[in-house]
Design an enzyme around this catalytic site. Sequence first.
Site, mmCIF file in Angstrom:
data_model
loop_
_atom_site.group_PDB
_atom_site.id
_atom_site.type_symbol
_atom_site.label_atom_id
_atom_site.label_comp_id
_atom_site.label_asym_id
_atom_site.label_seq_id
_atom_site.Cartn_x
_atom_site.Cartn_y
_atom_site.Cartn_z
ATOM 1 N N TYR A 140 35.326 26.097 37.851
ATOM 2 C CA TYR A 140 33.907 25.756 37.711
ATOM 3 C C TYR A 140 33.588 25.279 36.305
ATOM 4 C CZ TYR A 140 33.896 28.308 42.025
ATOM 5 O OH TYR A 140 34.185 28.729 43.280
ATOM 6 N N TYR A 188 29.539 34.295 49.460
ATOM 7 C CA TYR A 188 30.583 33.455 48.861
ATOM 8 C C TYR A 188 31.875 33.667 49.658
ATOM 9 C CZ TYR A 188 34.110 31.412 45.942
ATOM 10 O OH TYR A 188 35.158 30.636 45.516
ATOM 11 N N ASP A 195 34.725 39.197 55.719
ATOM 12 C CA ASP A 195 35.459 38.693 54.558
ATOM 13 C C ASP A 195 35.563 39.833 53.541
ATOM 14 O OD1 ASP A 195 36.335 37.573 52.215
ATOM 15 O OD2 ASP A 195 35.008 35.828 52.280
ATOM 16 N N LYS A 215 42.761 38.647 47.106
ATOM 17 C CA LYS A 215 42.564 39.193 45.775
ATOM 18 C C LYS A 215 43.479 40.370 45.428
ATOM 19 C CE LYS A 215 38.445 36.967 44.372
ATOM 20 N NZ LYS A 215 37.371 36.416 45.187
HETATM 21 C C1 LIG Z 1 37.391 35.137 45.916
HETATM 22 C C2 LIG Z 1 36.836 35.150 47.282
HETATM 23 C C3 LIG Z 1 37.235 34.176 48.229
HETATM 24 C C4 LIG Z 1 38.164 33.036 47.892
HETATM 25 O O1 LIG Z 1 39.428 33.460 47.536
HETATM 26 P P1 LIG Z 1 40.402 32.473 46.688
HETATM 27 O O2 LIG Z 1 41.682 33.224 46.597
HETATM 28 O O3 LIG Z 1 39.720 32.277 45.359
HETATM 29 O O4 LIG Z 1 40.503 31.203 47.451
HETATM 30 C C5 LIG Z 1 36.694 34.273 49.492
HETATM 31 N N1 LIG Z 1 35.840 35.258 49.830
HETATM 32 C C6 LIG Z 1 35.451 36.210 48.951
HETATM 33 C C7 LIG Z 1 34.534 37.293 49.398
HETATM 34 C C8 LIG Z 1 35.928 36.180 47.648
HETATM 35 O O5 LIG Z 1 35.523 37.110 46.776
#
Ligand SMILES: *Cc1c(COP(=O)(O)O)cnc(C)c1O
Length: 433
Positions: A24, A152, A253, A282
């Site tokens: 970003y 997000y 997610d 992550k």
């Molecule tokens: C970081 C994140 C993503 C994207 O993961 P990347 O490994 O950066 O592509 C998707 N969803 C959530 C909730 C996130 O925190």
Amino acid sequence: MEQYDAAYGDELVSADRRHIWHPYANTDGNSPLFPVVGADGVRLRLADGRELIDGMSSWWAAIHGYNHPELNRAAHAQVDTMAHVMFGGLTHPPAVRLARRLVEITPEPLTKVFFADSGSVSVEVALKMALQYQRGRGRPERTRLLTVRGGYHGDTFGAMSVCDPVGGMHHLFSGVLPTHLFAPIPPAGFAAELRAEDTAGIEELLDRHGATIAAVVLEPIVQGAGGMRFHSPAYLRRVRELCDVHDVLLIADEIATGFGRTGALFACEHAGIAPDIMCLGKALTGGYLTMAATLCTDEVATTISRGEGGAFMHGPTFMANPLAAAIAGASVDLLLAGPWRERVAALSEGLRTGLAPARELPGVVDVRVLGAIGVIELAAPVDMSVVQPAFVEHGVWIRPFGRLVYTMPPYVMSEADLTTVTGAMVDVVRAHT
Ligand SMILES: *Cc1c(COP(=O)(O)O)cnc(C)c1O
């Protein structure tokens, strides 16, 4: 060991500024940039020899701290055995071991694991699973996704299309980005009582468009990069019920929330619900390598497998990379073998105490803590050109974004280091906002 100095650091930064994009960022070369040459435990070492206490866990990932002997051992052992091999027609011990482990520790109905190469890709995979599932059961008209504002889910097109439309700057990609349905932002507060009006918006969208919706996708309990907001288990339970009523899949997610960050191993556990599809990423590899996973139920997997094409249409080159999978397996073992629940509870307590003085400061709108996540929300965005160097001067690594100054420390952080981190957050907010 190599010796570094400030001149070497300056050289790195100027070479970087000539060639490299950062997350970003623009390529003007005006944002502060710090050369890091080593990391150990909760400390990052800069080229000029300064050490910073890491308050970010490299964006939720490095939960055990850096340079961990057990993760290093797993990495060395695997790299000397087989760093990578294609996953089409082949399997290997690290993938099998990790998949079994993930199925064991995630909510019961999730039994099938798709290994993806990043969080965003795991979200793409989840969305494609939902669409192929609906086609497979003879509902090809169910092509829309429903999500909540403030979310997000990543930066690829499908993931971006379910990010908050304003925060995700959808207008930049209008005409290309699919348009989905957005329910109001979930009511704020983990402990908030659920009122009927809190879910009126999402209920209305489901009533009106349910027959064309494939899935509801959201971040359970904590919305991360979209605003670091917390919502209640009651809200999440209600969304699960609504999905069942409307025969729509629920995609959770848990890329940011997974592996203990919120105080539960997975945030869905706070509500006692299970999604149909779950994304992990992550912290999966303890912050060592990029790897993510999309888990789904037997029903989703079977319906896709028996549907048109007879296969799920996704297969990354580096799918289930053995090196990443071996480290992930070691990271999950390390987590479960240790007192992570107590550690996260202690960090939570430390964050509450340490950040409390920020409440009194002008320009502070809210201070909130859940699990090992601490957030100071401001009325106006911070000036990163001032705030970022100020944190480095305090000897801590905190990376604010917009109006949010926040921390999610590695679980191994000591009470003393946490006090330094929270103290720096309060001081910097006091001095610069
Ligand atoms: C970081 C994140 C993503 C994207 O993961 P990347 O490994 O950066 O592509 C998707 N969803 C959530 C909730 C996130 O925190």
